[in-house]
Design a protein around this motif. Structure first.
Motif, PDB file in Angstrom:
ATOM      1  N   GLY A 129       0.816  -1.212   0.000  1.00 40.88           N
ATOM      2  CA  GLY A 129       0.000   0.000   0.000  1.00 40.88           C
ATOM      3  C   GLY A 129       0.848   1.260   0.000  1.00 40.88           C
ATOM      4  N   VAL A 130       1.876   1.289   0.846  1.00 43.77           N
ATOM      5  CA  VAL A 130       2.723   2.476   0.918  1.00 43.77           C
ATOM      6  C   VAL A 130       3.590   2.596  -0.329  1.00 43.77           C
ATOM      7  CG1 VAL A 130       4.496   3.651   2.277  1.00 43.77           C
ATOM      8  CG2 VAL A 130       2.689   2.405   3.431  1.00 43.77           C
ATOM      9  N   THR A 131       3.988   1.462  -0.925  1.00 44.97           N
ATOM     10  CA  THR A 131       4.721   1.515  -2.195  1.00 44.97           C
ATOM     11  C   THR A 131       3.867   2.180  -3.266  1.00 44.97           C
ATOM     12  OG1 THR A 131       6.026  -0.455  -1.683  1.00 44.97           O
ATOM     13  CG2 THR A 131       5.815   0.145  -4.000  1.00 44.97           C
ATOM     14  N   LEU A 132       2.588   1.795  -3.355  1.00 48.21           N
ATOM     15  CA  LEU A 132       1.683   2.434  -4.312  1.00 48.21           C
ATOM     16  C   LEU A 132       1.535   3.917  -3.988  1.00 48.21           C
ATOM     17  CD1 LEU A 132      -0.315   2.361  -6.646  1.00 48.21           C
ATOM     18  CD2 LEU A 132      -2.066   1.533  -5.051  1.00 48.21           C
ATOM     19  N   TYR A 133       1.440   4.237  -2.703  1.00 44.38           N
ATOM     20  CA  TYR A 133       1.348   5.627  -2.245  1.00 44.38           C
ATOM     21  C   TYR A 133       2.540   6.432  -2.763  1.00 44.38           C
ATOM     22  CZ  TYR A 133      -0.202   9.041   1.384  1.00 44.38           C
ATOM     23  OH  TYR A 133      -0.695  10.117   2.070  1.00 44.38           O
ATOM     24  N   ASP A 134       3.738   5.879  -2.601  1.00 42.13           N
ATOM     25  CA  ASP A 134       4.950   6.557  -3.078  1.00 42.13           C
ATOM     26  C   ASP A 134       4.970   6.661  -4.599  1.00 42.13           C
ATOM     27  OD1 ASP A 134       5.940   6.992  -0.545  1.00 42.13           O
ATOM     28  OD2 ASP A 134       7.182   5.192  -0.527  1.00 42.13           O
ATOM     29  N   LEU A 135       4.556   5.592  -5.275  1.00 41.95           N
ATOM     30  CA  LEU A 135       4.556   5.623  -6.737  1.00 41.95           C
ATOM     31  C   LEU A 135       3.600   6.684  -7.267  1.00 41.95           C
ATOM     32  CD1 LEU A 135       4.629   1.802  -7.588  1.00 41.95           C
ATOM     33  CD2 LEU A 135       6.456   3.468  -8.007  1.00 41.95           C
ATOM     34  N   LEU A 136       2.428   6.795  -6.653  1.00 45.94           N
ATOM     35  CA  LEU A 136       1.471   7.813  -7.074  1.00 45.94           C
ATOM     36  C   LEU A 136       2.024   9.208  -6.839  1.00 45.94           C
ATOM     37  CD1 LEU A 136      -1.834   6.245  -5.695  1.00 45.94           C
ATOM     38  CD2 LEU A 136      -1.193   6.503  -8.100  1.00 45.94           C
ATOM     39  N   ALA A 137       2.738   9.390  -5.719  1.00 45.37           N
ATOM     40  CA  ALA A 137       3.310  10.699  -5.408  1.00 45.37           C
ATOM     41  C   ALA A 137       4.464  11.029  -6.328  1.00 45.37           C
ATOM     42  CB  ALA A 137       3.765  10.741  -3.949  1.00 45.37           C
ATOM     43  N   ASN A 138       5.317  10.053  -6.575  1.00 46.44           N
ATOM     44  CA  ASN A 138       6.539  10.318  -7.341  1.00 46.44           C
ATOM     45  C   ASN A 138       6.339  10.226  -8.843  1.00 46.44           C
ATOM     46  OD1 ASN A 138       8.104  10.773  -5.031  1.00 46.44           O
ATOM     47  ND2 ASN A 138       8.313   8.569  -4.704  1.00 46.44           N
ATOM     48  N   ALA A 139       5.106   9.882  -9.267  1.00 47.42           N
ATOM     49  CA  ALA A 139       4.797   9.933 -10.699  1.00 47.42           C
ATOM     50  C   ALA A 139       4.524  11.361 -11.150  1.00 47.42           C
ATOM     51  CB  ALA A 139       3.570   9.066 -10.994  1.00 47.42           C
ATOM     52  N   LYS A 174       7.617   3.036   7.752  1.00 42.69           N
ATOM     53  CA  LYS A 174       7.754   4.476   7.927  1.00 42.69           C
ATOM     54  C   LYS A 174       7.472   5.160   6.589  1.00 42.69           C
ATOM     55  CE  LYS A 174      11.148   7.986   9.361  1.00 42.69           C
ATOM     56  NZ  LYS A 174      12.525   8.183   9.889  1.00 42.69           N
ATOM     57  N   TYR A 175       6.518   6.068   6.590  1.00 41.58           N
ATOM     58  CA  TYR A 175       6.191   6.804   5.376  1.00 41.58           C
ATOM     59  C   TYR A 175       6.097   8.297   5.718  1.00 41.58           C
ATOM     60  CZ  TYR A 175       1.353   7.553   6.892  1.00 41.58           C
ATOM     61  OH  TYR A 175       0.242   7.954   7.571  1.00 41.58           O
ATOM     62  N   TRP A 176       5.930   9.118   4.693  1.00 41.29           N
ATOM     63  CA  TRP A 176       5.939  10.566   4.895  1.00 41.29           C
ATOM     64  C   TRP A 176       4.641  11.201   4.416  1.00 41.29           C
ATOM     65  CZ3 TRP A 176      10.125  13.591   6.754  1.00 41.29           C
ATOM     66  CH2 TRP A 176      11.253  12.848   7.088  1.00 41.29           C
ATOM     67  N   ASP A 177       4.137  12.134   5.213  1.00 45.78           N
ATOM     68  CA  ASP A 177       3.070  13.041   4.808  1.00 45.78           C
ATOM     69  C   ASP A 177       3.470  14.433   5.279  1.00 45.78           C
ATOM     70  OD1 ASP A 177       0.925  12.189   3.174  1.00 45.78           O
ATOM     71  OD2 ASP A 177       0.191  10.869   4.746  1.00 45.78           O
ATOM     72  N   ALA A 178       2.524  15.305   5.578  1.00 44.59           N
ATOM     73  CA  ALA A 178       2.868  16.663   5.981  1.00 44.59           C
ATOM     74  C   ALA A 178       1.818  17.196   6.946  1.00 44.59           C
ATOM     75  CB  ALA A 178       2.969  17.574   4.753  1.00 44.59           C
ATOM     76  N   THR A 179       2.232  18.193   7.738  1.00 41.75           N
ATOM     77  CA  THR A 179       1.324  18.844   8.678  1.00 41.75           C
ATOM     78  C   THR A 179       1.145  20.308   8.279  1.00 41.75           C
ATOM     79  OG1 THR A 179       3.134  19.448  10.183  1.00 41.75           O
ATOM     80  CG2 THR A 179       2.018  17.344  10.574  1.00 41.75           C
ATOM     81  N   VAL A 180       0.063  20.903   8.774  1.00 41.61           N
ATOM     82  CA  VAL A 180      -0.221  22.310   8.488  1.00 41.61           C
ATOM     83  C   VAL A 180      -1.092  22.873   9.597  1.00 41.61           C
ATOM     84  CG1 VAL A 180      -2.347  21.901   7.165  1.00 41.61           C
ATOM     85  CG2 VAL A 180      -0.966  23.921   6.670  1.00 41.61           C
ATOM     86  N   ASP A 181      -0.903  24.157   9.908  1.00 38.97           N
ATOM     87  CA  ASP A 181      -1.837  24.860  10.776  1.00 38.97           C
ATOM     88  C   ASP A 181      -3.034  25.226   9.899  1.00 38.97           C
ATOM     89  OD1 ASP A 181      -3.315  26.815  12.148  1.00 38.97           O
ATOM     90  OD2 ASP A 181      -1.570  27.498  13.261  1.00 38.97           O
ATOM     91  N   ASP A 182      -4.120  24.504  10.073  1.00 37.55           N
ATOM     92  CA  ASP A 182      -5.259  24.630   9.160  1.00 37.55           C
ATOM     93  C   ASP A 182      -5.850  26.040   9.120  1.00 37.55           C
ATOM     94  OD1 ASP A 182      -6.161  24.359  11.760  1.00 37.55           O
ATOM     95  OD2 ASP A 182      -7.329  22.552  11.394  1.00 37.55           O
ATOM     96  N   ALA A 183      -6.079  26.641  10.283  1.00 41.52           N
ATOM     97  CA  ALA A 183      -6.666  27.985  10.309  1.00 41.52           C
ATOM     98  C   ALA A 183      -5.723  29.007   9.690  1.00 41.52           C
ATOM     99  CB  ALA A 183      -7.007  28.383  11.746  1.00 41.52           C
ATOM    100  N   ARG A 184      -4.433  28.810   9.903  1.00 40.75           N
ATOM    101  CA  ARG A 184      -3.469  29.742   9.308  1.00 40.75           C
ATOM    102  C   ARG A 184      -3.446  29.599   7.789  1.00 40.75           C
ATOM    103  NH1 ARG A 184      -1.237  33.267  11.516  1.00 40.75           N
ATOM    104  NH2 ARG A 184       0.257  34.562  10.421  1.00 40.75           N
ATOM    105  N   LEU A 185      -3.573  28.374   7.303  1.00 39.73           N
ATOM    106  CA  LEU A 185      -3.671  28.170   5.862  1.00 39.73           C
ATOM    107  C   LEU A 185      -4.855  28.940   5.299  1.00 39.73           C
ATOM    108  CD1 LEU A 185      -2.805  26.664   3.250  1.00 39.73           C
ATOM    109  CD2 LEU A 185      -4.355  24.823   3.954  1.00 39.73           C
ATOM    110  N   VAL A 186      -6.003  28.862   5.966  1.00 40.72           N
ATOM    111  CA  VAL A 186      -7.198  29.549   5.478  1.00 40.72           C
ATOM    112  C   VAL A 186      -6.986  31.058   5.446  1.00 40.72           C
ATOM    113  CG1 VAL A 186      -9.642  30.036   5.897  1.00 40.72           C
ATOM    114  CG2 VAL A 186      -8.758  27.737   6.259  1.00 40.72           C
TER     115      VAL A 186
END
Length: 596
Positions: A129-139, A174-186
């Protein structure tokens, strides 16, 4: 594009533009209703197509679902379990754009661990699943935004998350995503839209739609919640981006819109970083939801739950049952044991989940987060569903449908429009050692500034040049500078004290007692930069204090209905259990975030 401040005067000007559109002036091209992440993105999309655009929001920017998320920009790894490859690919594309181009200052890469209980089949299952996740991201075109996944042994897992119980895993992916301050983004998207010419008015509620003789929607009736006055605005197209309020707003046009949105409540706890030892986030499956441990500045954000909500959509609350549920799941997974006294803060929010058909209200965990755009009557476009990560795609689709054939000549270009603070962020990062030496700031503080403002730190420095005291941290919460409060007042569209404590900063859940100890100093700065008098200051402080008491009263109850009643009792000023106040908090028990 130059950064432009968003002030109270800008709001007044936006209200004037809206009024004029119905009083002989030309109608707007697009009126966007709803100032969450989707509405903000829609206003930016329309404005950057060269359309005259206005955005209205009932409360403060991002004050609904968009301030209460899990703080993740992610592809939706668990949607691969539903074979929703298209949705995952779309979200990963947006994640990459945010990390590389649109908001590298706001969106922060973060590693996560998926603990494995079974040595062979689970490692193969999650690994695939994570391999597919990476492939979709890196495509995607361009450089790789995040590292690829890794497998780790029990020993490697223990190094990165020592307090996970040994019986919980034999290793991890171990895989990677990202975080964000949601209200600050808005708020940053709103300011960016404003910089491109959009008129934006917070605390301006759509209370009805205006229709012509043929039945076409040609505008909206608006309530200025600051003055109590109502007026009409005219627009060629009205786009509703109202999340969990989608059905309610659509009914203002005497139609159901064909969309059914289920409100699902999720709560999160905030715990100091030193209570849990770990350098990566953690992703655990529970019997009812997904449990994330997310490193967040000086804290861990832990959640979430997934339960139906049939109370007031404007005021979701966390109950004692909700808080105990998350703590129980945490304590079942970790060697350390957390109690109520370890919880610094908490928050509850509602997810707007589209119902593809008739479903049981309790079946919220299986409803997809995909979005749908419809035009129930001519002149009105409604978008429902979706998630924070894909806000830009949702905005593009909404404007495309609203414009119809015109969209071909005016395609969306927001995939190449950096948000304010993104351009020059790398250069500002290189200046930070000199600024640390000059002002005595810590590395943690300068990282905090970069992650919130990017190159807009330069505008904080301009304020500090005007008033050197603004370079000092707040006395009660040294993680924030006094300059940040002043900047929020004069550049970020603040109208009320709660806007500062809940969304421009996150003191509402980052500090004990929901930031009440910092209120006197913050109010003092607001008085200086917003021009409040003593009476206004006292009212703002009392309103925020009442909000804190109300939410804490709700968190002592066991069920949603009782929690809402307790909250409303406090907001109405009726007698109830004692709670913390700004002036007096000598009782040690009152210093606990959640009453026992």
């Amino acid at each position: 594009m130059q950064s432009t401040a968003l002030t109270g005067r800008d709001r007044d000007e936006a209200v004037r533009v809206l009024r004029e559109s119905a009083l002989g002036g030309p109608p707007l091209d697009v009126l966007v209703v709803g100032g969450g992440v989707t509405g903000a993105g829609t206003a930016l999309d329309a404005a950057t197509r060269g359309l005259t655009t206005a955005l209205v929001e009932t409360a403060d920017w991002g004050s609904g679902t968009s301030q209460w998320s899990t703080k993740l920009v992610h592809g939706g790894l668990r949607y691969l379990q539903m074979l929703d490859v298209g949705l995952v690919h779309e979200a990963l594309t947006e994640r990459g754009l945010l990390l590389r181009t649109l908001a590298p200052h706001l969106v922060k890469p973060m590693p996560f661990l998926i603990p494995l209980r079974h040595r062979w089949w689970q490692r193969a299952y999650y690994g695939a699943g994570v391999t597919l996740y990476d492939l979709l991201a890196n495509a995607l075109p361009g450089r790789r935004a995040l590292p690829v996944h890794q497998h780790t042994s029990r020993r490697g897992l223990h190094r990165e998350f020592p307090q996970l119980r040994e019986d919980q895993a034999i290793g991890a992916v171990k895989y990677w995503d990202a975080t964000v301050d949601d209200a600050r983004l808005v708020s940053t998207i709103v300011r960016t839209a404003h910089s491109y010419g959009a008129s934006v008015a917070s605390r301006t509620e759509a209370v009805g739609f205006v229709r012509d003789e043929s039945g076409r929607v040609v505008g909206a009736r608006l309530l200025d919640r600051e003055t109590g006055s109502t007026f009409e605005a005219r627009a060629r197209q009205v786009i509703s981006c109202t999340g969990v309020w989608t059905e309610e707003v659509t009914r203002l046009a005497d139609t159901d819109g064909g969309l059914r949105v289920l409100a699902s409540k999720g709560i999160h706890l905030v715990v100091p970083r030193d209570r849990i030892e770990g350098s990566s986030g953690l992703f655990l499956q529970t019997e009812r939801s997904v449990l994330f441990f997310i490193p967040w500045s000086r804290y861990w954000i832990i959640g979430t739950t997934d339960t139906p909500w049939d109370q007031d959509l404007g005021h979701p609350v966390a109950t004692a049952t909700d808080i105990d549920y998350v703590l129980d799941r945490v304590n079942a997974a970790l060697t350390t044991q957390l109690g109520r006294e370890d919880v610094v803060g908490w928050y509850a929010g509602l997810r707007p989940l589209l119902q593809p058909g008739t479903r049981s209200p309790s079946d919220t965990a299986r409803v997809s987060r995909e979005h749908t755009v419809v035009s129930p009557v001519p002149g009105l476009t409604v978008i429902g569903g979706g998630k924070l990560t894909t806000y830009r795609v949702m905005a593009r689709d909404a404007v495309d449908l609203a414009l119809g054939p015109e969209a071909e000549a005016l395609p969306s270009i927001t995939d190449e429009i950096p948000l304010l603070g993104a351009v020059g962020e790398a250069a500002m990062r290189r200046r930070m050692p000199a600024l640390r030496a000059r002002f005595g700031w810590s590395a943690q503080l300068t990282d905090h500034l970069l992650h919130r403002y990017g190159s807009l730190v330069e505008e904080l420095l301009d304020l500090i040049a005007e008033d050197a005291s603004l370079a000092e941290p707040l006395r009660a919460t040294p993680a924030y500078l006094r300059a940040e409060i002043a900047y929020a007042c004069i550049s970020e569209g603040v109208l009320h004290l709660e806007d500062i404590l809940m969304r421009r900063t996150r003191l509402y859940y980052e500090e004990p007692r929901k930031g009440l100890d910092a209120v006197p100093e913050i109010a003092e700065i607001a008085v200086q930069w917003l021009g409040w008098g003593e009476e206004r200051e006292a009212r703002e402080v009392a309103d925020y204090e009442r909000r804190v008491r109300a939410d804490e009263a709700a968190a002592r109850e066991r069920d949603d209905e009782s929690a809402v009643r307790a909250r409303d009792r406090v907001l109405r000023g009726e007698p109830g259990p004692d709670a913390p106040t700004v002036a007096g908090h000598e009782d040690d028990e009152q210093d606990e975030v959640v009453a026992r």
